[in-house]
Structures are given as structure tokens and as C-alpha cells.
Design an enzyme around this catalytic site. Structure first.
Site: not given
Ligand code: GLY
Length: 412
Positions: A123, A189
Site C-alpha cells: 500500500d 486495490d
Molecule cells: N485495502 C483497501 C480497502 O480496504 O479498500
């Protein structure tokens, strides 16, 4: 980092009550308000809410993420959402030019620095680009801080490359959980982290970052999507052969369902990758996702999606304002890449979403919602976490979408 899910909680009375209220709140509260007036009002609300939030948290370590059990929840720089608070402060500065926001944004951006060497998660785009990326964009050419901003982003991008596997052609999203059978999980994501790599390729004149971002986007395009344009949440790969082992969900309703925020991440990710590469496949996919969301029969009339398009208990399920905010921001960018008629359709849809989010049904009034802006986000419903709460990333993409809307509309 997202934790392994536990069974779905039963719906709370609060959720059912909110669902009923939202079902009736399908019209914006101020249908006659002009778009510029709405944007100005939203930024006034944002300034009041975030001013209060800042006063509450500034002396403590950590970043406000949400409200949990009535308490403001702060997270450390290793949390995937840490960068959104500085990012929102930068957007407040961009909208107002007020040095107070700039100084807070500089402070909170610097607090995210430890993420640049964090090899344990994918992330880093969220964590670093939201703060440092906006810092660089909004800092004057001669600012001495630019070198530090650039170095932090390049370090983060280089760290992110360590999670790339050329056999799979993807960046691994999560490290392997105890007791999980996965061998190389990749979630939709992850498309959002590619913007950092595309920036790094240009900034360092180093094609490797770009090659990895494109490989990841191509692999995701091949394996994450269904014929109707919707996506799976997680695809697990064999790291030796690159073969797909499983297509499942963690944060959605079911493996075959369409988790609303996942669809929004895909839309935003492929729109951004088209901007960066001009690859027609990416534009085609972004348009397919847009059509899936915009024409979905279970999209409520106010265009703020339920947390998952396929929850069998719709309409008595929570919404996700984060999905709406991300979608509207993405559509406003996508509108810049299509013909006039489609551009108008995308802008109208995004504007309608933003009108809903700017209404009393979703936008906090002064002092409520723990200092956050938007109400009714859903973080991780299957784990029973962050259901029908404010979330810092919902606010971040809402502010971004408002700025994009402001930039695309004539004043008046
Ligand atoms: N991992 C990012 C979200 O929960 O959208």
C-alpha cells in the site's frame, strides 16, 4: 493492513435504521444549489471539521482513521490509511491557499516517512503518494523541501518493487497469513499503488518502475475481471508458474460478488493508468467498469452504492461513501479521455454522486462524525469492522473529486 476476516455480524438496528433513512434521502437536500456554491460549502464544512480534528490530534502521534465505538481511532505510519490525512490537508490547502493547512500538511506528510522502507505491504502508493505526491505537486519549484519529497517518493517506489514477481507479472499485495493457503495474493486495490511507480519512472528517468506498473496492470486486466466488467477482490497466483490458483473475496460479500469499493479502485486505477500510458486496453476496461457501476440495477437512486452490489439483504445493508467518492473522482478524470457525449454522461453521474455526498444524509454537520466529513462508509464488513462509520479515505477522495469538479466547470 487488513486482518483475516471473521464471520459476518448480524445487522445492527442502527444499520437498518440508517438504510431506511438513506433509502428515502434520494434527492439532494439543496437541489437548486449551484455546483460552485456546493463545492464552496463543502470546503467550508471540511475546513471546520478538519480544523477541529487537527486541534484534537496534533499533539499526539498518529493519524486519524475513523471513529470506533464513539472514539476517534488514530493509526501509526505503518497503517495503509496513514497518508490520507496529510493528503486531505493538502487538498484543503489547494482549495484555500491558507498557510495554516500547508503547515499542517507538511507536518503530517513528514510523519508518514517510515513507510518508505516498509517492505511488508503493497500500500505504499496510498501511504506515500497521497501526502508526498501532493506535497511535491503543490510546492513551488524552488522550495528546498522538494528534494526531500522526491527522495521519499523514490525510496517508497523502490521499496514497492521488492514485492514484484516477474513470473506472475504482479506485485504481491499481502504477505502470507498464518493458516491461509494462498501463495501470492493480489487484490484489485493494488492498482492504486501504480501511480507512485509511474511517477517514479518519470522522476528518475528509470523505465523499470514503469515496466513493473504496466506488467501489474496487464496481469490484473487478464485475471481479475469478469465479462460484465466487474472484478474479483483477490486473485491468488502460483509464484513459480504464475498460474491463477484461486479467485476469492476477503472484504466483499461472496467470492463471486462485486464489492463496491473494489469496483471503484479498479475504475480509478485503469483510468489513471490510461492517463499515464495511453494504452487503449486500459481505457476500454475503465469504461467497462464505469458502465457496470453506472447501470447497475442495485445502485440506489442517490448513486451511493451499497457496500457490495450483491449483498442478498439489499436494501437493508450499509452504504459505502468511500466507493462513491472514489468513483466520482475517477469518472471526472475519465471524462477527459472520451468523446463529448460520454464525457457529459460521466460528469453528470459524478456530479450527482457528489450532490448526494454533499447532502445532509452523508455530509457531517459541524461537530458531528468525530471531525470527519462523510458519514456512512464501510471498511471491512465481513470482519465486522468499520461498518457505517467515517473513514479518512472517503474524505480524501471526496475532496479530490470536488477539486476535479471545480477544475472542469466554468464558474457561475
Ligand atoms: N485495502 C483497501 C480497502 O480496504 O479498500
Amino acid at each position: 493492513m487488513i486482518e483475516q476476516g471473521s464471520p459476518s455480524p448480524v445487522l445492527t438496528a442502527k444499520t437498518i435504521f440508517c438504510a431506511a433513512l438513506l433509502a428515502t434521502a434520494t434527492l439532494p437536500a439543496r437541489a437548486t444549489e449551484s455546483v460552485p456554491a456546493m463545492i464552496a460549502r463543502d470546503f467550508q464544512t471540511a475546513a471546520a471539521q478538519y480544523g477541529g480534528l487537527l486541534d484534537k490530534v496534533r499533539a499526539q502521534p498518529g493519524f486519524p482513521r475513523t471513529v470506533e465505538g464513539g472514539q476517534l481511532k488514530l493509526v501509526g505510519p505503518g497503517d495503509w490509511t496513514a497518508g490520507f490525512f496529510p493528503g486531505s490537508l493538502w487538498y484543503l490547502y489547494e482549495a484555500s491557499g491558507d498557510a495554516k493547512w500547508r503547515s499542517a500538511a507538511v507536518d503530517y506528510t513528514a510523519r508518514t516517512a517510515p513507510a518508505k522502507f516498509d517492505k511488508s505491504q503493497h500500500d505504499l502508493g496510498f501511504m506515500l503518494y497521497s501526502g508526498y505526491g501532493n506535497a511535491l505537486r503543490l510546492s513551488a519549484d524552488k522550495s528546498p523541501k522538494r528534494v526531500a519529497y522526491r527522495d521519499a517518493l523514490l525510496a517508497g517506489a523502490t521499496t514497492l518493487l521488492t514485492r514484484y514477481n516477474p513470473k506472475v507479472g504482479s506485485i504481491q499485495s499481502w504477505d502470507l497469513w498464518k493458516n491461509s493457503s494462498w501463495t501470492f495474493p493480489v487484490i484489485i486495490d493494488n492498482m492504486m499503488n501504480l501511480e507512485l511507480l509511474m511517477w517514479a519512472a518519470r522522476a528518475a528517468n528509470e523505465p523499470r518502475y514503469r515496466e513493473v506498473a504496466i506488467a501489474h496492470a496487464d496481469t490484473t486486466l487478464k485475471n481479475h475481471f469478469r465479462p460484465d466488467g466487474s472484478s474479483y477482490h483477490l486473485v491468488d497466483y502460483d509464484p513459480q508458474s504464475g498460474q491463477v490458483r484461486a479467485r476469492v473475496t476477503v472484504q466483499g460479500y461472496a467470492d463471486g460478488s462485486s464489492w463496491a469499493r473494489g469496483q471503484a479502485w479498479g475504475l480509478y486505477g485503469y483510468t489513471m493508468m490510461y492517463r499515464e500510458t495511453r494504452k487503449e486496453d486500459y481505457l476500454r476496461q475503465a469504461r467497462k467498469i464505469a458502465a457496470f457501476i453506472m447501470q447497475h440495477p442495485r445502485l440506489p437512486a442517490d448513486k451511493v452504492p451499497y457496500w457490495d452490489f450483491d449483498d442478498a439483504a439489499i436494501p437493508n445493508v450499509p452504504r459505502d461513501v468511500a466507493a462513491a467518492a472514489i468513483t466520482s473522482s475517477a469518472l471526472l478524470e475519465l471524462a477527459g479521455f472520451v468523446d463529448k457525449d460520454d464525457a457529459r454522461r460521466y460528469r453528470e453521474f459524478a456530479t450527482a454522486q457528489l450532490r448526494s455526498l454533499s447532502s445532509k444524509a452523508y455530509l457531517a454537520t459541524s461537530g458531528e462524525n468525530g471531525g470527519f466529513l462523510l458519514k456512512h462508509a464501510t471498511g471491512h464488513k465481513p470482519a465486522g469492522k468499520e461498518i457505517d462509520v467515517p473513514l479518512n479515505y472517503a474524505d480524501y477522495y471526496f475532496l479530490e473529486a470536488l477539486l476535479r469538479l471545480k477544475a472542469t466547470r466554468p464558474e457561475g
